[in-house]
Motif scaffolding. Structure first.
Motif, PDB file in Angstrom:
ATOM      1  N   ASP A   1       0.853  -1.183   0.000  1.00 52.26           N
ATOM      2  CA  ASP A   1       0.000   0.000   0.000  1.00 52.26           C
ATOM      3  C   ASP A   1       0.894   1.240   0.000  1.00 52.26           C
ATOM      4  OD1 ASP A   1      -2.371  -1.487   0.082  1.00 52.26           O
ATOM      5  OD2 ASP A   1      -2.267  -1.672   2.273  1.00 52.26           O
ATOM      6  N   SER A   2       0.829   1.981  -1.102  1.00 53.37           N
ATOM      7  CA  SER A   2       1.706   3.143  -1.255  1.00 53.37           C
ATOM      8  C   SER A   2       1.042   4.431  -0.780  1.00 53.37           C
ATOM      9  CB  SER A   2       2.122   3.288  -2.719  1.00 53.37           C
ATOM     10  OG  SER A   2       2.876   4.452  -2.915  1.00 53.37           O
ATOM     11  N   VAL A   3       1.771   5.186   0.025  1.00 53.05           N
ATOM     12  CA  VAL A   3       1.322   6.507   0.465  1.00 53.05           C
ATOM     13  C   VAL A   3       1.909   7.578  -0.449  1.00 53.05           C
ATOM     14  CG1 VAL A   3       1.444   8.206   2.337  1.00 53.05           C
ATOM     15  CG2 VAL A   3       1.057   5.788   2.864  1.00 53.05           C
ATOM     16  N   ASP A   4       3.176   7.407  -0.810  1.00 55.96           N
ATOM     17  CA  ASP A   4       3.890   8.385  -1.622  1.00 55.96           C
ATOM     18  C   ASP A   4       5.084   7.701  -2.268  1.00 55.96           C
ATOM     19  OD1 ASP A   4       5.152  10.701  -2.648  1.00 55.96           O
ATOM     20  OD2 ASP A   4       6.278  10.940  -0.779  1.00 55.96           O
ATOM     21  N   ASN A   5       5.172   7.776  -3.585  1.00 58.70           N
ATOM     22  CA  ASN A   5       6.243   7.083  -4.304  1.00 58.70           C
ATOM     23  C   ASN A   5       7.531   7.884  -4.423  1.00 58.70           C
ATOM     24  OD1 ASN A   5       4.648   4.812  -4.743  1.00 58.70           O
ATOM     25  ND2 ASN A   5       3.828   5.603  -6.667  1.00 58.70           N
ATOM     26  N   THR A   6       7.549   9.084  -3.826  1.00 57.48           N
ATOM     27  CA  THR A   6       8.740   9.917  -3.897  1.00 57.48           C
ATOM     28  C   THR A   6       9.949   9.191  -3.298  1.00 57.48           C
ATOM     29  OG1 THR A   6       7.380  11.893  -3.651  1.00 57.48           O
ATOM     30  CG2 THR A   6       9.741  12.149  -3.265  1.00 57.48           C
ATOM     31  N   GLY A   7      11.015   9.107  -4.059  1.00 57.86           N
ATOM     32  CA  GLY A   7      12.243   8.507  -3.550  1.00 57.86           C
ATOM     33  C   GLY A   7      12.321   7.000  -3.656  1.00 57.86           C
ATOM     34  N   ALA A   8      11.311   6.363  -4.273  1.00 55.29           N
ATOM     35  CA  ALA A   8      11.336   4.895  -4.374  1.00 55.29           C
ATOM     36  C   ALA A   8      12.533   4.417  -5.193  1.00 55.29           C
ATOM     37  CB  ALA A   8      10.031   4.390  -4.998  1.00 55.29           C
ATOM     38  N   GLY A   9      12.808   5.111  -6.303  1.00 53.84           N
ATOM     39  CA  GLY A   9      13.947   4.734  -7.130  1.00 53.84           C
ATOM     40  C   GLY A   9      15.275   4.941  -6.421  1.00 53.84           C
ATOM     41  N   ASP A  10      15.372   6.063  -5.685  1.00 58.19           N
ATOM     42  CA  ASP A  10      16.595   6.320  -4.910  1.00 58.19           C
ATOM     43  C   ASP A  10      16.815   5.209  -3.884  1.00 58.19           C
ATOM     44  OD1 ASP A  10      16.842   8.730  -6.255  1.00 58.19           O
ATOM     45  OD2 ASP A  10      15.823   9.873  -4.686  1.00 58.19           O
ATOM     46  N   ALA A  11      15.714   4.797  -3.240  1.00 58.80           N
ATOM     47  CA  ALA A  11      15.803   3.778  -2.189  1.00 58.80           C
ATOM     48  C   ALA A  11      16.213   2.428  -2.765  1.00 58.80           C
ATOM     49  CB  ALA A  11      14.472   3.659  -1.462  1.00 58.80           C
ATOM     50  N   PHE A  12      15.618   2.060  -3.910  1.00 58.08           N
ATOM     51  CA  PHE A  12      15.972   0.768  -4.514  1.00 58.08           C
ATOM     52  C   PHE A  12      17.451   0.763  -4.885  1.00 58.08           C
ATOM     53  CE2 PHE A  12      16.742  -2.359  -7.703  1.00 58.08           C
ATOM     54  CZ  PHE A  12      15.905  -3.412  -7.392  1.00 58.08           C
ATOM     55  N   GLY A  13      17.892   1.821  -5.555  1.00 57.04           N
ATOM     56  CA  GLY A  13      19.288   1.877  -5.983  1.00 57.04           C
ATOM     57  C   GLY A  13      20.246   1.826  -4.821  1.00 57.04           C
ATOM     58  N   MET A  14      19.955   2.592  -3.774  1.00 54.76           N
ATOM     59  CA  MET A  14      20.814   2.606  -2.588  1.00 54.76           C
ATOM     60  C   MET A  14      20.844   1.237  -1.925  1.00 54.76           C
ATOM     61  SD  MET A  14      20.635   2.534   0.939  1.00 54.76           S
ATOM     62  CE  MET A  14      18.845   2.756   1.051  1.00 54.76           C
ATOM     63  N   GLY A  15      19.681   0.590  -1.791  1.00 53.49           N
ATOM     64  CA  GLY A  15      19.628  -0.726  -1.167  1.00 53.49           C
ATOM     65  C   GLY A  15      20.388  -1.761  -1.974  1.00 53.49           C
ATOM     66  N   PHE A  16      20.222  -1.717  -3.294  1.00 51.42           N
ATOM     67  CA  PHE A  16      20.914  -2.651  -4.183  1.00 51.42           C
ATOM     68  C   PHE A  16      22.427  -2.481  -4.060  1.00 51.42           C
ATOM     69  CE2 PHE A  16      22.863  -4.019  -8.103  1.00 51.42           C
ATOM     70  CZ  PHE A  16      22.166  -5.163  -8.456  1.00 51.42           C
ATOM     71  N   VAL A  17      22.884  -1.236  -4.174  1.00 53.85           N
ATOM     72  CA  VAL A  17      24.325  -0.966  -4.097  1.00 53.85           C
ATOM     73  C   VAL A  17      24.883  -1.367  -2.734  1.00 53.85           C
ATOM     74  CG1 VAL A  17      26.075   0.858  -4.111  1.00 53.85           C
ATOM     75  CG2 VAL A  17      24.251   0.866  -5.825  1.00 53.85           C
ATOM     76  N   SER A  18      24.133  -1.098  -1.667  1.00 53.89           N
ATOM     77  CA  SER A  18      24.583  -1.445  -0.313  1.00 53.89           C
ATOM     78  C   SER A  18      24.853  -2.943  -0.194  1.00 53.89           C
ATOM     79  CB  SER A  18      23.533  -1.030   0.722  1.00 53.89           C
ATOM     80  OG  SER A  18      23.421   0.373   0.784  1.00 53.89           O
ATOM     81  N   ALA A  19      23.956  -3.744  -0.748  1.00 58.54           N
ATOM     82  CA  ALA A  19      24.133  -5.194  -0.689  1.00 58.54           C
ATOM     83  C   ALA A  19      25.377  -5.635  -1.459  1.00 58.54           C
ATOM     84  CB  ALA A  19      22.889  -5.890  -1.238  1.00 58.54           C
ATOM     85  N   ILE A  20      25.603  -5.035  -2.625  1.00 58.43           N
ATOM     86  CA  ILE A  20      26.794  -5.362  -3.408  1.00 58.43           C
ATOM     87  C   ILE A  20      28.053  -5.001  -2.625  1.00 58.43           C
ATOM     88  CG2 ILE A  20      28.093  -4.827  -5.497  1.00 58.43           C
ATOM     89  CD1 ILE A  20      25.628  -6.594  -6.000  1.00 58.43           C
ATOM     90  N   LEU A  21      28.028  -3.842  -1.947  1.00 55.61           N
ATOM     91  CA  LEU A  21      29.189  -3.424  -1.153  1.00 55.61           C
ATOM     92  C   LEU A  21      29.432  -4.372   0.018  1.00 55.61           C
ATOM     93  CD1 LEU A  21      28.776   0.472  -1.049  1.00 55.61           C
ATOM     94  CD2 LEU A  21      30.193  -0.926  -2.563  1.00 55.61           C
ATOM     95  N   LYS A  22      28.382  -5.027   0.470  1.00 54.85           N
ATOM     96  CA  LYS A  22      28.513  -5.993   1.554  1.00 54.85           C
ATOM     97  C   LYS A  22      28.736  -7.407   1.025  1.00 54.85           C
ATOM     98  CE  LYS A  22      25.949  -3.301   4.987  1.00 54.85           C
ATOM     99  NZ  LYS A  22      27.062  -3.161   5.942  1.00 54.85           N
TER     100      LYS A  22
END
Length: 315
Positions: free
Chosen positions: A250-271
């Motif tokens: 259930d979405s309240v606001d999609n602002t920043g969803a792309g930023d969040a996905f990219g950051m989460g993806f990159v974080s996992a790769i760095l780990k």
């Protein structure tokens, strides 16, 4: 020395919610409007901070990385609000450029029923990073650089890419903006990005802008991520495609969803996680962000990420 340095925009976001905004259909989709001269009742009015680099910096910090941000702001009340939040989130601000002659960027986000939104953007100082604002020594010693939209400042991008190329290292993830992708499509972007970029992040609409160069990008950059919103997305790892499906939330606001996905993806790769695990980190980040107003409140901590449902063994 920092684990991660993010580069791009840091702005203020003002959210205005009202059920009195009118929704009209058009060829390009749903249009949010109001009758001229009317006084509308506003259901909620909120101030948040945003910007691609700002959102990512807070996300990396919450996941345990020593993080700094390279951005440009004015010397005004808005910049004080932005920097105060960075201090609370343990994001280093010593690499921020502060310009007396410029205004801190911001946006007004109008939210209607069903999450339909219109965004009014003033990029301000965040779109004016110059080559001199790139801290070469800090970038040289950082473990990773996460680059977001620089409003097609080609001289600044060239300075960054050339510096990384001279260091002969691939430690860059890049989430380019539309203008930057248009320059890539036109052959006007410094081609050194193909040599220094390790992870390239775009959504499906942005990916279509570089349609004629997609294969070259896939062949040149080790990891290419193409998100497709509520449909899921695709990841090309060493040229091999891996698809994933989105979860219903259930979405309240999609602002920043792309930023969040990219950051989460990159974080996992760095780990040192596998790509399949990195996708889950990206989804976990994005799915929780869209359940909150603004791009930062829903960002996960490292403990929350480790305790995510997909990490819990089934009994």
């Amino acid at each position: 020395m920092y684990d991660v340095i993010t580069i791009g925009s840091a702005v203020v976001d003002i959210f205005i919610q009202s059920d009195e905004f009118e929704l009209q259909s058009s060829k390009s989709g749903v249009v949010l409007s109001s009758t001229g001269g009317d006084k509308l009742l506003v259901d909620d009015f909120s101030l948040r901070t945003g910007g691609g680099a700002g959102n990512a910096a807070v996300g990396f910090s919450r996941l345990g990385f020593r993080t700094a941000i390279v951005t440009e702001v004015g010397v005004d009340t808005w910049s004080e609000i932005i920097e105060e939040e960075f201090h609370k989130e343990i994001v280093a601000t010593n690499l921020i450029s502060r310009e007396h002659r410029e205004k801190t960027g911001g946006s007004i986000i109008l939210l209607a029923k069903g999450g339909v939104r219109t965004i009014l953007v003033h990029r301000g100082a965040s779109s004016m990073l110059d080559p001199k604002d790139i801290p070469k020594q800090s970038i040289a010693t950082a473990d990773w650089i996460h680059l977001t939209n620089l409003s097609a400042q080609t001289s600044t991008l060239e300075t960054l890419f050339d510096h990384l190329q001279k260091k002969k290292t691939r430690k860059l993830s890049w989430n380019p903006g539309r203008k930057e992708l248009e320059l890539i499509a036109q052959g006007k972007m410094p081609q050194t990005f193909l040599e220094v970029c390790q992870i390239f992040l775009v959504n499906a609409e942005e990916w279509s802008i570089v349609e004629k160069l997609q294969q070259k990008i896939i062949d040149s950059i080790p990891v290419v991520v193409v998100t497709e919103g509520d449909k899921g997305g695709r990841v090309f790892h060493e040229g091999k495609e891996q698809k994933y499906t989105a979860h219903k939330v259930d979405s309240v606001d999609n602002t920043g969803a792309g930023d969040a996905f990219g950051m989460g993806f990159v974080s996992a790769i760095l780990k040192k996680k596998e790509v399949s695990e990195a996708i889950k980190w990206g989804q976990e980040s994005a799915e929780h962000v869209v359940q909150h107003l603004g791009a930062k409140p829903g960002l996960r901590t490292l403990k929350q990420m480790k305790n995510a449902t997909w990490n819990t063994p089934h009994k």
